[in-house]
Design a protein around this motif. Sequence first.
Motif, PDB file in Angstrom:
ATOM      1  N   GLY A  45       0.653  -1.083   0.062  1.00 22.27           N
ATOM      2  CA  GLY A  45       0.005  -0.140  -0.058  1.00 22.27           C
ATOM      3  C   GLY A  45       0.926   1.336  -0.054  1.00 22.27           C
ATOM      4  N   ALA A  46       2.129   1.157  -0.140  1.00 27.39           N
ATOM      5  CA  ALA A  46       2.869   2.516  -0.468  1.00 27.39           C
ATOM      6  C   ALA A  46       2.723   3.058  -1.644  1.00 27.39           C
ATOM      7  N   ASN A  47       2.584   4.473  -1.554  1.00 33.38           N
ATOM      8  CA  ASN A  47       2.714   5.325  -2.580  1.00 33.38           C
ATOM      9  C   ASN A  47       4.121   5.660  -3.168  1.00 33.38           C
ATOM     10  N   LEU A  48       4.982   5.647  -2.472  1.00 31.70           N
ATOM     11  CA  LEU A  48       6.263   5.879  -2.667  1.00 31.70           C
ATOM     12  C   LEU A  48       7.330   5.180  -1.946  1.00 31.70           C
ATOM     13  N   TYR A  49       8.469   4.980  -2.471  1.00 32.30           N
ATOM     14  CA  TYR A  49       9.466   4.258  -1.728  1.00 32.30           C
ATOM     15  C   TYR A  49      11.005   4.571  -1.936  1.00 32.30           C
ATOM     16  N   LEU A  50      11.320   5.221  -0.863  1.00 32.04           N
ATOM     17  CA  LEU A  50      12.573   5.938  -1.072  1.00 32.04           C
ATOM     18  C   LEU A  50      13.762   5.004  -0.147  1.00 32.04           C
ATOM     19  N   ILE A  51      14.930   5.088  -0.836  1.00 32.72           N
ATOM     20  CA  ILE A  51      16.013   4.432  -0.099  1.00 32.72           C
ATOM     21  C   ILE A  51      16.780   5.391   0.844  1.00 32.72           C
ATOM     22  N   LYS A  52      17.027   4.886   2.127  1.00 32.91           N
ATOM     23  CA  LYS A  52      18.002   5.700   3.188  1.00 32.91           C
ATOM     24  C   LYS A  52      19.220   5.905   2.816  1.00 32.91           C
ATOM     25  N   PRO A  53      19.928   6.715   3.190  1.00 31.40           N
ATOM     26  CA  PRO A  53      19.614   7.760   3.775  1.00 31.40           C
ATOM     27  C   PRO A  53      19.251   8.900   2.858  1.00 31.40           C
ATOM     28  N   THR A  54      18.018   9.530   3.131  1.00 38.60           N
ATOM     29  CA  THR A  54      17.338  10.332   2.168  1.00 38.60           C
ATOM     30  C   THR A  54      17.947  11.898   2.545  1.00 38.60           C
ATOM     31  N   ARG A  55      17.969  12.547   1.460  1.00 37.56           N
ATOM     32  CA  ARG A  55      18.357  14.033   1.396  1.00 37.56           C
ATOM     33  C   ARG A  55      17.144  14.942   1.838  1.00 37.56           C
ATOM     34  N   PRO A  56      17.078  16.089   2.351  1.00 37.48           N
ATOM     35  CA  PRO A  56      15.790  16.537   2.706  1.00 37.48           C
ATOM     36  C   PRO A  56      15.125  16.870   1.787  1.00 37.48           C
ATOM     37  N   GLU A  57      15.639  17.314   0.075  1.00 33.79           N
ATOM     38  CA  GLU A  57      14.578  17.391  -0.938  1.00 33.79           C
ATOM     39  C   GLU A  57      13.974  16.310  -1.407  1.00 33.79           C
ATOM     40  N   GLN A  58      14.661  15.110  -1.233  1.00 33.44           N
ATOM     41  CA  GLN A  58      14.012  13.780  -1.553  1.00 33.44           C
ATOM     42  C   GLN A  58      12.961  13.356  -0.757  1.00 33.44           C
ATOM     43  N   LEU A  59      12.572  14.009   0.445  1.00 32.13           N
ATOM     44  CA  LEU A  59      11.669  13.763   1.266  1.00 32.13           C
ATOM     45  C   LEU A  59      10.513  14.786   1.289  1.00 32.13           C
ATOM     46  N   VAL A  60      10.932  15.966   1.129  1.00 35.05           N
ATOM     47  CA  VAL A  60      10.115  17.301   0.937  1.00 35.05           C
ATOM     48  C   VAL A  60       9.205  17.351  -0.454  1.00 35.05           C
ATOM     49  N   ALA A  61      10.015  17.227  -1.504  1.00 38.69           N
ATOM     50  CA  ALA A  61       9.171  17.406  -2.833  1.00 38.69           C
ATOM     51  C   ALA A  61       8.474  16.431  -2.957  1.00 38.69           C
ATOM     52  N   PRO A  62       8.381  15.074  -2.644  1.00 36.58           N
ATOM     53  CA  PRO A  62       7.182  14.144  -3.242  1.00 36.58           C
ATOM     54  C   PRO A  62       6.260  14.362  -1.904  1.00 36.58           C
ATOM     55  N   ILE A  63       6.501  14.681  -0.890  1.00 37.97           N
ATOM     56  CA  ILE A  63       5.256  14.884  -0.101  1.00 37.97           C
ATOM     57  C   ILE A  63       4.605  15.989  -0.288  1.00 37.97           C
ATOM     58  N   ALA A  64       5.131  17.299  -0.750  1.00 32.75           N
ATOM     59  CA  ALA A  64       4.453  18.434  -1.416  1.00 32.75           C
ATOM     60  C   ALA A  64       3.429  17.748  -2.407  1.00 32.75           C
ATOM     61  N   LEU A  65       3.834  16.933  -3.330  1.00 32.32           N
ATOM     62  CA  LEU A  65       3.166  16.453  -4.562  1.00 32.32           C
ATOM     63  C   LEU A  65       2.125  15.568  -3.895  1.00 32.32           C
ATOM     64  N   LEU A  66       2.445  14.559  -3.006  1.00 33.29           N
ATOM     65  CA  LEU A  66       1.331  13.689  -2.568  1.00 33.29           C
ATOM     66  C   LEU A  66       0.300  14.400  -1.844  1.00 33.29           C
TER      67      LEU A  66
END
Length: 124
Positions: free
Chosen positions: A96-117
């Motif tokens: 049920g995930a909408n996105l899959y990111l690999i750690k460690p995440t950089r700030p923009e890798q987290l914030v940009a998709p959250i804003a889109l979602l």
Amino acid sequence: MKRILIIDDAATVRLYHRTILQDAGYEVVEAINGVEALEKALAQDFDLYIVDVNMPKLDGYGFLRELRHSNRPQVPAIMVSTEATASDRKRAYAAGANLYLIKPTRPEQLVAPIALLLGGEEEA
């Protein structure tokens, strides 16, 4: 203000994600495993979940499967893991995930998709 639940058994990862998200204008709540996260998710409304895979008691896949089968509003979930294989990604999306990111995440890798979602409604 949009509310995000961070689910990770590592305190340092929770702090890192919390700092990034609070700086981006989000309200953050934390859980240390899938069981605690499920209790919080069933009791409160969140706009998005950030979910670790490997946790004690109930892993990220189990948390998402339970959440997706609940009668709670279905909001986006981002799975963040050190597991980087295609099969890990497939399991995350199947759970049920909408996105899959690999750690460690950089700030923009987290914030940009959250804003889109969240429809670009982040608060700056």
